[in-house]
Design an enzyme around this catalytic site. Sequence first.
Site, PDB file in Angstrom:
ATOM      1  CB  CYS A   1     -33.392 -67.386 -55.393  1.00 51.67           C
ATOM      2  SG  CYS A   1     -34.213 -68.681 -56.335  1.00 51.67           S
TER       3      CYS A   1
ATOM      4  CB  CYS B   1     -34.883 -67.805 -64.252  1.00 53.94           C
ATOM      5  SG  CYS B   1     -33.441 -67.506 -63.193  1.00 53.94           S
TER       6      CYS B   1
HETATM    7  O1  PYC Z   1     -35.760 -67.615 -59.863  1.00 51.26           O
HETATM    8  O2  PYC Z   1     -34.039 -66.310 -59.608  1.00 51.26           O
HETATM    9  C1  PYC Z   1     -34.539 -67.409 -59.735  1.00 51.26           C
HETATM   10  C2  PYC Z   1     -33.657 -68.600 -59.763  1.00 51.26           C
HETATM   11  C3  PYC Z   1     -32.289 -68.630 -59.733  1.00 51.26           C
HETATM   12  C4  PYC Z   1     -31.918 -69.977 -59.763  1.00 51.26           C
HETATM   13  C5  PYC Z   1     -33.055 -70.734 -59.811  1.00 51.26           C
HETATM   14  N1  PYC Z   1     -34.113 -69.871 -59.804  1.00 51.26           N
END
Ligand code: PYC
Length: 320
Positions: free
Chosen positions: A85, A235
């Site tokens: 993550c 993300c």
């Molecule tokens: O930042 O990799 C990330 C992530 C995955 C799910 C929520 N954030």
Amino acid sequence: MRVVDSHTAGEPTRTIVDGGPDLGTGTLAERAARFEADHAWMRRALLTEPRGFDAMVGALLCAPDDRSCATGVVFFSTAGNLGMCGHGTIGVAATLAFLGRIAPGAHRIETPVGVVTVELKTASTAAVENVESYRLHAGVTVEAEGLGAVTGDVAWGGNWFFLCRDAPAPLETAHIPALTDAALKVRAALSGAGITGADGAEIDHIEFFGPPVSPAADSRNFTLCPGGAYDRSPCGTGTSAKLACLAADGALAPGAAWVQESIIGSTYRAHYRAGPGGGIVPTVEGQAYVVGETVLHFAPDDPYRTGIGPPFLVGDATGR
Ligand code: PYC
């Protein structure tokens, strides 16, 4: 249970710093699998109401197998464990700095899918060199209910992603319900068509891309996370998967900067180098802030001891 809450570019991370479960012995991957199988109640209790909400990602600090690492960590959502993550790693770095456990500089952090390196630049800014990322399939088309043919790439960035160039609605916060609904339909279509990541792994993250709002950014995204919530941040693992696709298309050179904007307008700055396995090694930089330190209580007679919210476990007050 003592937790420290942070947000990275708007996306929350709840780090368990004391009172987590005893996962026994074995590799971090084995202990993570035990956490997922035997402690599902804890995921819900920590991440759903009344203690949390479904966008939260949990981070369970564990002893690393590789003693050169500052810590091991198992990330999890309401739906299950995450491989890696990105926002969570930046959040954990800010949390460890807040606790005085790490100082500015480079630190190795072990996850169930590999060791990443986090460079803590200030108390709130960190750059994560992620696991090797790659595109598995380009231009996959699925028929999604109500959307028709949807085309995207399947890529690994520490989690499995389906990345669609064309968003089914404008990438604006007012359209988050429609984007969420569409992403759920795309995910169901992929599953129904038997389209997976490597080794049959479920593609549990869906990303839609479009032009950025900020002139300083290269692209804007909407990311659906495994539990059905959308990522407030751009993300980290999704940005890694995006870079893998750009690299595979020859659209971004090694070392060149890529600024990814989220649906709420927050940004990560990223670049990559060539990976030893033929993929890329992305670096994703962002800001995280500690927002709270909390001691959570789990009264044995509390009917909602294990949380409220999907998946509902009515009457499950036993802690299992
Ligand atoms: O930042 O990799 C990330 C992530 C995955 C799910 C929520 N954030």
